[in-house]
Scaffold this active site. Structure first.
Site: not given
Ligand code: NAD
Ligand code: DAU
Length: 362
Positions: A133-135, A158, A162
């Site tokens: 992630t970019d975080e 989180y 990562k």
């Molecule tokens: P998600 O929470 O939707 O899915 C995570 C999956 O991992 C789930 O199916 C869960 O059951 C599985 N999991 C959790 N713990 C596990 C374990 N110990 N063993 C096996 N499986 C396990 O997450 P996502 O949004 O699909 O993110 C996937 C990856 O991409 C993560 O590594 C996250 O950090 C990264 N990422 C997410 C975003 C985003 O915006 N969602 C952006 C950048 C990077």
């Molecule tokens: O940047 C990549 C990341 O993006 C991933 O690594 C994470 O797995 C993914 O969950 C996401 O993280 P964020 O914290 O940015 O996503 P989230 O959807 O939780 O929140 C997006 C923005 O919206 C953030 O500034 C918080 C805000 N927010 C979020 C929720 C859930 C609100 O204002 N209200 C809300 O109810």
């Protein structure tokens, strides 16, 4: 090609599996623990399909991982498995350390042993692709973008978990030569995202005329990328990326949370007919009027922006969707999959506020 996809029952992993399966790119084995965020309903369309297998298990369970690596003999391991929600990591970080740090370590350590057992050609072609992630880079001021050389400065538990995993993956390349790549991507949106994240949460609440919670002043900035474009980037990095390297992935779509919500509401308004067909929703709701400012997320990063120049230059990757087309697809998907939303949340989540419990405020 044989792909072992961890976390393939989650949001991005399942979209990646769909790409592999629908484009006939190889054999797929999904290893997923099925936490609250992972559901077989998300993979149902591939059940019984030749070339698809699912195993429920933990990436931190070495014996399971070892057995699967030996039996399936993958050419590529793609690690999506993680605890992914920042707010949950504020409430409690234990699972984030168990999966994102210790789990990733167990997975790469077992993968190293497997990789060392491969013969010359297969060993040379093997790849461990770690999805991050970019975080990890922390928060930006008003200007600038994260590049691959931006120092790590994670602010949430989180992001810290990562970052730790990224360092282990990189170290296994530097120390043992394991052929890895790491991608650091910005905020994804699209089909199958668990409704705890901003876009699906706001979409479902708006449809039902419920308050749409906005943390703080709503001016935090994220760079939004349609999930299909992220999956395409991961494949291109596996195909063309250099081992040992990190690639940033972003959509060049920076928006404040308030602007993003306005774009989402515009997409909803464009789908009035589908909304009328989808259920008993009122199609005349003033969605913007539902915005409700709530207490800020503790440690809330102000701005993310990603420079994807390295990925574009080395692989030719370009996103296909812009925010309008991506949100249209997303809104249509959720309207057609309300049953999926019900099924994956019914036992465990009712769109309550997360990440602002006693621990966070104390
Ligand atoms: P998600 O929470 O939707 O899915 C995570 C999956 O991992 C789930 O199916 C869960 O059951 C599985 N999991 C959790 N713990 C596990 C374990 N110990 N063993 C096996 N499986 C396990 O997450 P996502 O949004 O699909 O993110 C996937 C990856 O991409 C993560 O590594 C996250 O950090 C990264 N990422 C997410 C975003 C985003 O915006 N969602 C952006 C950048 C990077
Ligand atoms: O940047 C990549 C990341 O993006 C991933 O690594 C994470 O797995 C993914 O969950 C996401 O993280 P964020 O914290 O940015 O996503 P989230 O959807 O939780 O929140 C997006 C923005 O919206 C953030 O500034 C918080 C805000 N927010 C979020 C929720 C859930 C609100 O204002 N209200 C809300 O109810």
């Amino acid at each position: 090609m044989r792909f072992l996809v961890t976390g393939g029952a989650g949001f991005i992993g399942s979209n990646f599996v769909a790409k592999l399966m629908s484009e006939n790119l190889g054999q797929v084995l999904v290893l997923d623990k099925l936490t609250y965020a992972g559901h077989l309903a998300t993979l149902r369309r591939w059940e019984g399909h030749a070339g698809f297998r699912f195993v429920q298990g933990d990436i931190g369970d070495r014996l399971t991982v070892r057995r699967l690596l030996a039996d399936f003999a993958p050419d590529v391991v793609v690690n999506f498995a993680a605890e992914s929600h920042v707010d949950r990591s504020i409430d409690s970080a234990g699972e984030f350390i168990a999966t994102n740090v210790a789990g990733s370590y167990a997975l790469i350590d077992e993968t190293l042993t497997y990789w060392q057992s491969l013969d010359g050609a297969r060993s040379k072609a093997f790849r461990f692709q770690h999805v991050s992630t970019d975080e990890v880079y922390g928060s930006l001021g008003a200007t600038g973008e994260f590049t691959e050389t931006t120092p790590y400065a994670p602010n949430s538990p989180y992001a810290a978990s990562k970052a730790a995993a990224d360092h282990f993956v990189r170290a296994y390349h530097a120390t043992h030569g394991l052929p890895i790549t790491i991608t650091n991507c910005s905020n994804n949106y699209g089909p199958y995202q668990f409704p705890e994240k901003l876009i699906p949460l706001a979409l479902l609440n708006a449809l039902e005329g419920k308050p749409v919670p906005v943390y703080g002043d709503g001016l935090n900035i994220r760079d939004w990328l349609y999930v299909g474009d992220h999956c395409k980037a991961i494949l291109q990095v596996i195909d063309q990326g250099r081992t040992g390297e990190t690639y940033n992935v972003g959509g060049n779509t920076e928006r404040t949370n308030l602007d993003l919500l306005q774009a989402l509401f515009a997409a909803l308004k464009d789908e009035r007919e589908l909304i009328a067909q989808a259920g008993t929703f009122d199609t005349g709701i003033d969605y913007a009027g539902l915005i409700t400012f709530v207490a800020d997320r503790p440690g809330h990063d102000r701005r993310y922006a990603i420079d994807s120049g390295k990925l574009r230059a080395e692989t030719g990757w370009e996103p296909v969707e812009d925010l309008v087309s991506g949100l249209r697809k997303t809104v249509r998907w959720y309207l057609s999959n309300l049953e999926w939303c019900r099924e994956v949340t019914e036992d465990n989540y009712n769109r309550q506020r997360l990440g602002f419990g006693e621990r966070a405020s104390g």
